[in-house]
Design a protein around this motif. Structure first.
Motif, PDB file in Angstrom:
ATOM      1  N   TYR B  37     -39.655 -52.970 -12.688  1.00  0.00           N
ATOM      2  CA  TYR B  37     -40.014 -53.457 -11.368  1.00  0.00           C
ATOM      3  C   TYR B  37     -41.146 -52.599 -10.819  1.00  0.00           C
ATOM      4  O   TYR B  37     -41.212 -51.398 -11.051  1.00  0.00           O
ATOM      5  CB  TYR B  37     -38.826 -53.387 -10.400  1.00  0.00           C
ATOM      6  CG  TYR B  37     -37.798 -54.467 -10.586  1.00  0.00           C
ATOM      7  CD1 TYR B  37     -36.708 -54.279 -11.421  1.00  0.00           C
ATOM      8  CD2 TYR B  37     -37.911 -55.676  -9.903  1.00  0.00           C
ATOM      9  CE1 TYR B  37     -35.744 -55.271 -11.580  1.00  0.00           C
ATOM     10  CE2 TYR B  37     -36.950 -56.673 -10.059  1.00  0.00           C
ATOM     11  CZ  TYR B  37     -35.873 -56.465 -10.900  1.00  0.00           C
ATOM     12  OH  TYR B  37     -34.940 -57.449 -11.053  1.00  0.00           O
ATOM     13  N   GLN B  39     -43.002 -51.431  -7.222  1.00  0.00           N
ATOM     14  CA  GLN B  39     -42.872 -51.379  -5.772  1.00  0.00           C
ATOM     15  C   GLN B  39     -44.167 -50.813  -5.198  1.00  0.00           C
ATOM     16  O   GLN B  39     -44.368 -49.606  -5.188  1.00  0.00           O
ATOM     17  CB  GLN B  39     -41.675 -50.541  -5.329  1.00  0.00           C
ATOM     18  CG  GLN B  39     -41.404 -50.641  -3.835  1.00  0.00           C
ATOM     19  CD  GLN B  39     -40.213 -49.813  -3.384  1.00  0.00           C
ATOM     20  OE1 GLN B  39     -40.014 -48.684  -3.834  1.00  0.00           O
ATOM     21  NE2 GLN B  39     -39.407 -50.365  -2.484  1.00  0.00           N
ATOM     22  N   ARG B  43     -43.643 -51.966  -0.194  1.00  0.00           N
ATOM     23  CA  ARG B  43     -42.207 -51.757  -0.486  1.00  0.00           C
ATOM     24  C   ARG B  43     -41.529 -53.008  -1.050  1.00  0.00           C
ATOM     25  O   ARG B  43     -40.335 -52.989  -1.329  1.00  0.00           O
ATOM     26  CB  ARG B  43     -41.438 -51.274   0.750  1.00  0.00           C
ATOM     27  CG  ARG B  43     -41.991 -50.061   1.451  1.00  0.00           C
ATOM     28  CD  ARG B  43     -41.874 -48.797   0.650  1.00  0.00           C
ATOM     29  NE  ARG B  43     -40.531 -48.310   0.501  1.00  0.00           N
ATOM     30  CZ  ARG B  43     -39.920 -47.480   1.350  1.00  0.00           C
ATOM     31  NH1 ARG B  43     -40.542 -47.079   2.437  1.00  0.00           N
ATOM     32  NH2 ARG B  43     -38.691 -47.062   1.096  1.00  0.00           N
ATOM     33  N   MET B  45     -40.235 -55.275  -3.773  1.00  0.00           N
ATOM     34  CA  MET B  45     -39.932 -55.120  -5.190  1.00  0.00           C
ATOM     35  C   MET B  45     -40.418 -56.352  -5.943  1.00  0.00           C
ATOM     36  O   MET B  45     -40.095 -57.492  -5.588  1.00  0.00           O
ATOM     37  CB  MET B  45     -38.425 -54.964  -5.399  1.00  0.00           C
ATOM     38  CG  MET B  45     -37.852 -53.699  -4.797  1.00  0.00           C
ATOM     39  SD  MET B  45     -38.351 -52.215  -5.689  1.00  0.00           S
ATOM     40  CE  MET B  45     -37.319 -52.343  -7.150  1.00  0.00           C
ATOM     41  N   PHE B  91     -40.095 -48.894 -11.433  1.00  0.00           N
ATOM     42  CA  PHE B  91     -38.698 -48.606 -11.705  1.00  0.00           C
ATOM     43  C   PHE B  91     -38.246 -49.333 -12.970  1.00  0.00           C
ATOM     44  O   PHE B  91     -38.443 -50.540 -13.115  1.00  0.00           O
ATOM     45  CB  PHE B  91     -37.807 -49.063 -10.542  1.00  0.00           C
ATOM     46  CG  PHE B  91     -38.022 -48.292  -9.273  1.00  0.00           C
ATOM     47  CD1 PHE B  91     -38.801 -48.810  -8.254  1.00  0.00           C
ATOM     48  CD2 PHE B  91     -37.439 -47.047  -9.096  1.00  0.00           C
ATOM     49  CE1 PHE B  91     -38.999 -48.106  -7.070  1.00  0.00           C
ATOM     50  CE2 PHE B  91     -37.629 -46.330  -7.925  1.00  0.00           C
ATOM     51  CZ  PHE B  91     -38.410 -46.866  -6.911  1.00  0.00           C
ATOM     52  N   ARG B  95     -29.329 -54.214 -16.477  1.00  0.00           N
ATOM     53  CA  ARG B  95     -28.282 -55.100 -15.958  1.00  0.00           C
ATOM     54  C   ARG B  95     -27.425 -55.595 -17.104  1.00  0.00           C
ATOM     55  O   ARG B  95     -27.941 -55.978 -18.160  1.00  0.00           O
ATOM     56  CB  ARG B  95     -28.869 -56.279 -15.189  1.00  0.00           C
ATOM     57  CG  ARG B  95     -27.809 -57.250 -14.653  1.00  0.00           C
ATOM     58  CD  ARG B  95     -28.376 -58.140 -13.565  1.00  0.00           C
ATOM     59  NE  ARG B  95     -29.316 -59.128 -14.049  1.00  0.00           N
ATOM     60  CZ  ARG B  95     -28.989 -60.317 -14.545  1.00  0.00           C
ATOM     61  NH1 ARG B  95     -27.728 -60.653 -14.664  1.00  0.00           N
ATOM     62  NH2 ARG B  95     -29.920 -61.168 -14.925  1.00  0.00           N
ATOM     63  N   LYS B 102     -24.620 -56.036 -11.082  1.00  0.00           N
ATOM     64  CA  LYS B 102     -25.581 -55.248 -10.334  1.00  0.00           C
ATOM     65  C   LYS B 102     -26.651 -54.665 -11.248  1.00  0.00           C
ATOM     66  O   LYS B 102     -26.462 -54.501 -12.438  1.00  0.00           O
ATOM     67  CB  LYS B 102     -24.859 -54.123  -9.605  1.00  0.00           C
ATOM     68  CG  LYS B 102     -24.078 -53.213 -10.523  1.00  0.00           C
ATOM     69  CD  LYS B 102     -23.202 -52.276  -9.733  1.00  0.00           C
ATOM     70  CE  LYS B 102     -22.395 -51.365 -10.643  1.00  0.00           C
ATOM     71  NZ  LYS B 102     -21.454 -50.519  -9.897  1.00  0.00           N
ATOM     72  N   ILE B 103     -27.767 -54.322 -10.637  1.00  0.00           N
ATOM     73  CA  ILE B 103     -28.868 -53.696 -11.355  1.00  0.00           C
ATOM     74  C   ILE B 103     -28.796 -52.194 -11.133  1.00  0.00           C
ATOM     75  O   ILE B 103     -28.579 -51.732 -10.014  1.00  0.00           O
ATOM     76  CB  ILE B 103     -30.217 -54.237 -10.863  1.00  0.00           C
ATOM     77  CG1 ILE B 103     -30.399 -55.686 -11.329  1.00  0.00           C
ATOM     78  CG2 ILE B 103     -31.366 -53.377 -11.363  1.00  0.00           C
ATOM     79  CD1 ILE B 103     -31.696 -56.309 -10.879  1.00  0.00           C
ATOM     80  N   PHE B 105     -30.952 -48.804 -11.338  1.00  0.00           N
ATOM     81  CA  PHE B 105     -32.347 -48.398 -11.356  1.00  0.00           C
ATOM     82  C   PHE B 105     -32.509 -46.951 -11.803  1.00  0.00           C
ATOM     83  O   PHE B 105     -31.661 -46.104 -11.531  1.00  0.00           O
ATOM     84  CB  PHE B 105     -32.953 -48.527  -9.956  1.00  0.00           C
ATOM     85  CG  PHE B 105     -33.180 -49.936  -9.502  1.00  0.00           C
ATOM     86  CD1 PHE B 105     -32.214 -50.608  -8.780  1.00  0.00           C
ATOM     87  CD2 PHE B 105     -34.358 -50.587  -9.815  1.00  0.00           C
ATOM     88  CE1 PHE B 105     -32.406 -51.913  -8.362  1.00  0.00           C
ATOM     89  CE2 PHE B 105     -34.573 -51.889  -9.400  1.00  0.00           C
ATOM     90  CZ  PHE B 105     -33.590 -52.561  -8.677  1.00  0.00           C
ATOM     91  N   GLY B 106     -33.628 -46.686 -12.475  1.00  0.00           N
ATOM     92  CA  GLY B 106     -34.037 -45.318 -12.711  1.00  0.00           C
ATOM     93  C   GLY B 106     -34.640 -44.749 -11.446  1.00  0.00           C
ATOM     94  O   GLY B 106     -34.762 -45.448 -10.433  1.00  0.00           O
ATOM     95  N   LYS B 107     -35.045 -43.485 -11.499  1.00  0.00           N
ATOM     96  CA  LYS B 107     -35.549 -42.823 -10.304  1.00  0.00           C
ATOM     97  C   LYS B 107     -36.995 -43.183  -9.983  1.00  0.00           C
ATOM     98  O   LYS B 107     -37.476 -42.875  -8.901  1.00  0.00           O
ATOM     99  CB  LYS B 107     -35.406 -41.317 -10.442  1.00  0.00           C
ATOM    100  CG  LYS B 107     -33.956 -40.853 -10.405  1.00  0.00           C
ATOM    101  CD  LYS B 107     -33.845 -39.343 -10.357  1.00  0.00           C
ATOM    102  CE  LYS B 107     -32.385 -38.928 -10.200  1.00  0.00           C
ATOM    103  NZ  LYS B 107     -32.236 -37.450 -10.099  1.00  0.00           N
ATOM    104  N   ARG B 110     -44.192 -42.771 -10.137  1.00  0.00           N
ATOM    105  CA  ARG B 110     -45.309 -43.167  -9.263  1.00  0.00           C
ATOM    106  C   ARG B 110     -46.584 -43.156 -10.080  1.00  0.00           C
ATOM    107  O   ARG B 110     -46.948 -42.123 -10.661  1.00  0.00           O
ATOM    108  CB  ARG B 110     -45.435 -42.213  -8.076  1.00  0.00           C
ATOM    109  CG  ARG B 110     -46.575 -42.605  -7.131  1.00  0.00           C
ATOM    110  CD  ARG B 110     -46.520 -41.860  -5.818  1.00  0.00           C
ATOM    111  NE  ARG B 110     -45.309 -42.147  -5.064  1.00  0.00           N
ATOM    112  CZ  ARG B 110     -45.097 -43.231  -4.334  1.00  0.00           C
ATOM    113  NH1 ARG B 110     -46.049 -44.152  -4.255  1.00  0.00           N
ATOM    114  NH2 ARG B 110     -43.978 -43.388  -3.680  1.00  0.00           N
TER     115      ARG B 110
END
Lengths: 115, 115
Positions: B37, B39, B43, B45, B91, B95, B102-103, B105-107, B110
């Motif tokens: 994903y 972002q 913001r 997604m 990200f 899933r 639910k999904i 996510f990694g941290k 950037r």
């Protein structure tokens, strides 16, 4: 076009008040919606899974009495932050799971600032 | 429990060059979905690319492609011909095969694009 909308996009409130955030699925019915919280420069943290017509499923560590979720219709889920405090300030994002696409679609987010 | 790890908090790439973002995950399941994903500063997604674990062929979407190594539990994203609009948080996400699960996510990484 957008699949998911959130309202409001940003809100500022005083400490101790309650704030309601709406998540709407546009043009599609959604039995399952998800609520996430995102701190600045951090990842999305799942707060709860919102199921239409039944109680939400909260993730470990999320206070269900603090973050009230209502999924009263197939197109609307609401997150109410009760008795908000400055530490509740964050970016809240909802997503909608559409079975026909086998995919989650995300709302644009709501920035909550508690003074 | 499943986990997603992104070991690169930030990366930079020269415009028009190629960059690879790393992601590893841990699961005991044999079938699942993996996502990247994006972002941007807005913001919102945005789904960049999706890989079904049962498919051996790596997914591609225009300038975006993945290197999916199931045995190594690795799922990297390659962005070719980087553009200024690619600057964002990326990200990696997991899933389960359950359609409304639910999904995770990694941290995030950037990505900066240098003109």
């Amino acid at each position: 076009g957008a699949v998911v909308s959130q309202h409001p996009s940003r809100v500022i409130c005083k400490s101790g008040t309650s704030v309601k955030i709406e998540c709407r699925s546009l043009d599609f019915q959604a039995t399952t919606m998800f609520w996430y919280r995102q701190f600045p420069k951090k990842s999305l943290m799942l707060m709860a899974t919102s199921n239409e017509g039944s109680k939400a499923t909260y993730e470990q560590g999320v206070e269900k009495d603090k973050f009230l979720i209502n999924h009263a219709s197939l197109t609307l889920s609401t997150l109410t932050v009760t008795s908000a405090h400055p530490e509740d300030s964050s970016f809240y994002i909802c997503s909608v799971f559409l079975a026909g696409y086998n995919e989650q679609f995300f709302g644009p987010g709501t920035r909550l600032t508690v003074l | 429990a499943q986990t997603v790890t992104q070991s690169q908090p930030e990366m930079s790439v020269q415009e028009a060059e190629t960059v690879t973002l790393s992601c590893t995950y841990d699961t005991s399941e044999s079938d699942y979905y993996l996502f990247w994903y994006k972002q941007p500063p807005s913001r919102q997604m945005i789904l960049v690319i999706r890989q079904e674990a049962y498919k051996q062929q790596n997914a591609t979407e225009n300038r975006f492609s993945v290197n999916f190594q199931k045995a190594a539990k690795s799922f990297s994203l390659k962005i070719s011909d980087s553009q200024l609009g690619d600057a964002a948080m990326y990200f990696c996400a997991y899933r389960s095969l359950n359609r409304d699960d639910k999904i995770i996510f990694g941290k995030g990484t950037r990505l900066h694009i240098l003109p």
